[in-house]
Design a protein around this motif. Sequence first.
Motif, PDB file in Angstrom:
ATOM      1  N   THR A 310       0.926  -1.108  -0.228  1.00  0.00           N
ATOM      2  CA  THR A 310      -0.051  -0.133   0.077  1.00  0.00           C
ATOM      3  C   THR A 310       1.006   1.231   0.043  1.00  0.00           C
ATOM      4  N   ASP A 311       0.321   2.222  -0.730  1.00  0.00           N
ATOM      5  CA  ASP A 311       1.267   3.414  -0.976  1.00  0.00           C
ATOM      6  C   ASP A 311       0.654   4.545  -0.603  1.00  0.00           C
ATOM      7  N   ALA A 312       0.679   5.408   0.444  1.00  0.00           N
ATOM      8  CA  ALA A 312       0.329   6.654   0.892  1.00  0.00           C
ATOM      9  C   ALA A 312       0.797   7.589  -0.160  1.00  0.00           C
ATOM     10  N   SER A 313       1.793   7.661  -0.949  1.00  0.00           N
ATOM     11  CA  SER A 313       2.289   8.684  -1.796  1.00  0.00           C
ATOM     12  C   SER A 313       1.190   9.027  -2.906  1.00  0.00           C
ATOM     13  N   SER A 314       0.829   7.912  -3.552  1.00  0.00           N
ATOM     14  CA  SER A 314      -0.161   8.022  -4.510  1.00  0.00           C
ATOM     15  C   SER A 314      -1.547   8.385  -4.047  1.00  0.00           C
ATOM     16  N   THR A 315      -1.938   7.736  -2.935  1.00  0.00           N
ATOM     17  CA  THR A 315      -3.185   8.376  -2.138  1.00  0.00           C
ATOM     18  C   THR A 315      -3.355   9.619  -1.933  1.00  0.00           C
ATOM     19  N   ALA A 316      -2.416  10.193  -1.688  1.00  0.00           N
ATOM     20  CA  ALA A 316      -2.659  11.677  -1.315  1.00  0.00           C
ATOM     21  C   ALA A 316      -2.458  12.318  -2.632  1.00  0.00           C
ATOM     22  N   LEU A 317      -1.914  11.997  -3.830  1.00  0.00           N
ATOM     23  CA  LEU A 317      -1.794  12.812  -4.811  1.00  0.00           C
ATOM     24  C   LEU A 317      -3.180  12.656  -5.421  1.00  0.00           C
ATOM     25  N   LEU A 318      -3.519  11.263  -5.520  1.00  0.00           N
ATOM     26  CA  LEU A 318      -5.151  11.113  -6.305  1.00  0.00           C
ATOM     27  C   LEU A 318      -6.290  11.944  -5.406  1.00  0.00           C
ATOM     28  N   ALA A 319      -6.127  11.996  -4.135  1.00  0.00           N
ATOM     29  CA  ALA A 319      -6.984  12.689  -3.172  1.00  0.00           C
ATOM     30  C   ALA A 319      -7.110  14.098  -3.837  1.00  0.00           C
ATOM     31  N   SER A 320      -6.044  14.625  -3.753  1.00  0.00           N
ATOM     32  CA  SER A 320      -5.757  16.183  -4.358  1.00  0.00           C
ATOM     33  C   SER A 320      -6.463  16.275  -5.579  1.00  0.00           C
ATOM     34  N   THR A 321      -6.458  15.261  -6.520  1.00  0.00           N
ATOM     35  CA  THR A 321      -6.852  15.650  -7.793  1.00  0.00           C
ATOM     36  C   THR A 321      -8.618  15.473  -7.644  1.00  0.00           C
ATOM     37  N   VAL A 322      -8.946  14.730  -6.827  1.00  0.00           N
ATOM     38  CA  VAL A 322     -10.620  14.546  -6.433  1.00  0.00           C
ATOM     39  C   VAL A 322     -10.895  16.050  -6.019  1.00  0.00           C
ATOM     40  N   TYR A 323     -10.430  16.667  -5.086  1.00  0.00           N
ATOM     41  CA  TYR A 323     -10.583  18.028  -4.586  1.00  0.00           C
ATOM     42  C   TYR A 323     -10.811  19.098  -5.740  1.00  0.00           C
ATOM     43  N   ARG A 324      -9.600  18.872  -6.460  1.00  0.00           N
ATOM     44  CA  ARG A 324      -9.319  19.896  -7.712  1.00  0.00           C
ATOM     45  C   ARG A 324     -10.492  19.756  -8.680  1.00  0.00           C
ATOM     46  N   LEU A 325     -10.772  18.466  -8.963  1.00  0.00           N
ATOM     47  CA  LEU A 325     -11.832  18.295 -10.066  1.00  0.00           C
ATOM     48  C   LEU A 325     -13.256  18.980  -9.427  1.00  0.00           C
ATOM     49  N   SER A 326     -13.534  18.606  -8.416  1.00  0.00           N
ATOM     50  CA  SER A 326     -14.698  19.057  -7.664  1.00  0.00           C
ATOM     51  C   SER A 326     -14.726  20.764  -7.908  1.00  0.00           C
ATOM     52  N   LEU A 327     -13.723  21.491  -7.439  1.00  0.00           N
ATOM     53  CA  LEU A 327     -13.568  22.805  -7.649  1.00  0.00           C
ATOM     54  C   LEU A 327     -13.644  23.291  -9.022  1.00  0.00           C
ATOM     55  N   ALA A 328     -12.750  22.685  -9.814  1.00  0.00           N
ATOM     56  CA  ALA A 328     -12.623  23.224 -11.251  1.00  0.00           C
ATOM     57  C   ALA A 328     -13.854  22.924 -12.277  1.00  0.00           C
ATOM     58  N   TRP A 329     -14.732  21.689 -11.925  1.00  0.00           N
ATOM     59  CA  TRP A 329     -15.361  21.302 -12.825  1.00  0.00           C
ATOM     60  C   TRP A 329     -16.731  20.618 -12.122  1.00  0.00           C
ATOM     61  N   GLY A 330     -17.000  21.116 -10.892  1.00  0.00           N
ATOM     62  CA  GLY A 330     -18.191  20.728 -10.143  1.00  0.00           C
ATOM     63  C   GLY A 330     -18.565  19.023 -10.249  1.00  0.00           C
ATOM     64  N   VAL A 331     -17.504  18.189 -10.339  1.00  0.00           N
ATOM     65  CA  VAL A 331     -17.838  16.920 -10.200  1.00  0.00           C
ATOM     66  C   VAL A 331     -17.051  16.160  -8.835  1.00  0.00           C
ATOM     67  N   HIS A 332     -18.071  15.875  -7.981  1.00  0.00           N
ATOM     68  CA  HIS A 332     -17.964  15.519  -6.639  1.00  0.00           C
ATOM     69  C   HIS A 332     -18.186  13.996  -6.553  1.00  0.00           C
ATOM     70  N   LYS A 333     -18.102  13.187  -7.302  1.00  0.00           N
ATOM     71  CA  LYS A 333     -18.483  11.799  -7.404  1.00  0.00           C
ATOM     72  C   LYS A 333     -17.502  11.108  -6.206  1.00  0.00           C
ATOM     73  N   TYR A 334     -16.402  11.073  -6.311  1.00  0.00           N
ATOM     74  CA  TYR A 334     -15.128  10.622  -5.530  1.00  0.00           C
ATOM     75  C   TYR A 334     -14.832  11.164  -4.030  1.00  0.00           C
ATOM     76  N   ILE A 335     -15.462  12.471  -3.742  1.00  0.00           N
ATOM     77  CA  ILE A 335     -15.325  13.226  -2.560  1.00  0.00           C
ATOM     78  C   ILE A 335     -15.255  12.063  -1.455  1.00  0.00           C
ATOM     79  N   PRO A 336     -16.391  11.318  -1.375  1.00  0.00           N
ATOM     80  CA  PRO A 336     -16.501  10.775  -0.018  1.00  0.00           C
ATOM     81  C   PRO A 336     -15.299   9.794   0.104  1.00  0.00           C
ATOM     82  N   LEU A 337     -14.746   9.147  -0.957  1.00  0.00           N
ATOM     83  CA  LEU A 337     -13.548   8.229  -0.703  1.00  0.00           C
ATOM     84  C   LEU A 337     -12.419   9.009  -0.683  1.00  0.00           C
TER      85      LEU A 337
END
Length: 466
Positions: A310-337
Amino acid sequence: MRHWTTSCKCLWSLLTSLTIFLHAQVYAQNLSTADIDVVTERLAQGATQSWEYGTRAEVLLELNASSYSVFSPTPLPPPQQIPSNLTSALSDVIGIAQMIVANRSTSNGNITGPQPLVNGNATGDPASIGVAVLLANWTGQSTADGLDYAGAAQDQLEFLLSNVSRTHDGAISQRIEQVQLWSDFVYMAPPFFAYYGVLTGNQSLVQEAYHQVSLYRKYLRDPKANNIWKHIQLGLYGTDNGHWSTGNGWAAAGMLRVLSTIKQSQFSSSMESQQQDLADWVQEIHDGMYPNLDSSGLFHNYAGNSSTFTDASSTALLASTVYRLSLAWGVHKYIPLAELSRKALSAPAGSAVNISAAGTGTVSVPSSTATSTASAPSASSTATGTPGLLHFTSDGWLTPVVDPYSYADQGQDSPESEAFVIAMQAAWRDWVADGAVGANGAVSPLARISWTWVVIDVMVVTFLSC
């Protein structure tokens, strides 16, 4: 009147309690400012490679000088005159550009003409520093130190466009010695092209950023694996058909940088279809990656391969992209995860993490560290470390992480992983400031309003009994 005053105080107390309850859910298991300060210091100490300098510069903009980040909601280009309150915040970013430009001739053997900002075998990696160099030039730093930032950026641009080999259809190789495409490239070069194009009014260059992303997706996307990306394709040796989690994070983060650059630029209205594509392609990666999230809240080093660590590095990076997509394009699908992953990464030592890919689960902290206040939790760090955190060593390094210099192996003390933590924290902070949309499972605004009124009804009943 006294009864009314008492009742008002009672109602005010209930309103305050409700506010605390709502904010406590968002702040639970949040890294403190002191924690992030330690992570930022470790990144500064550890960054020695070109992509580490570039990534460090980008995340520092996001964290400390967000109005100069491409993720700012303000239009690009940014102000050429740095406001006095941001001089200190921008100093480290400008300092990176100064160091790189001052040493590039030595790095490249004192050649002239097209050349990378830093010599090496990875063509795209030095371009990750390009935005910092362009920003230094844009804000007039050459007047103070005499360095040719404009020339350095132009040489880097021409090196990529003219000197580096390509595929038959135009994808720029990530390697010098052979034509080979790495998912990492999408974070390194296309955002540089887009930013350069916006600052110089060159829409063709912005289009080239989009085109390179499109070509890389063509070669690396794997329809047989729910459209997540393979790591390395083409070339006579060194290919990697695996779905490296960090590589998918690099690709998603790079696409978001290009998307946000276009969206905030003078070319936004004429490049709407390109923006939609980029947003769709980021969500495509999310759709493929998040079903592979481990019950620990972390991704495995290779998505879909639970035999890898298991890798915390990719986990943090991908989480950041979920928040950014929510902000930039209103896509919130994976915010809970993303929230569950963030809470897992921020949890105190001894926490129990158990989540499902459906977006449900728990991150339970030890009772001795639990807090019921609405404010961010007290600092878990000291001046030199982060003791007592589940996924950080005592001196502030994220763990467990992939070795950034040997992608199949588990490593330690990874500078890029520290950058990803900062990216996650900055994106999460901006998402919270924007209203934390999607925190309750991406429910519709109407559903949120209905829930609010139910709570108000309960409050009124309680108020009447005061």
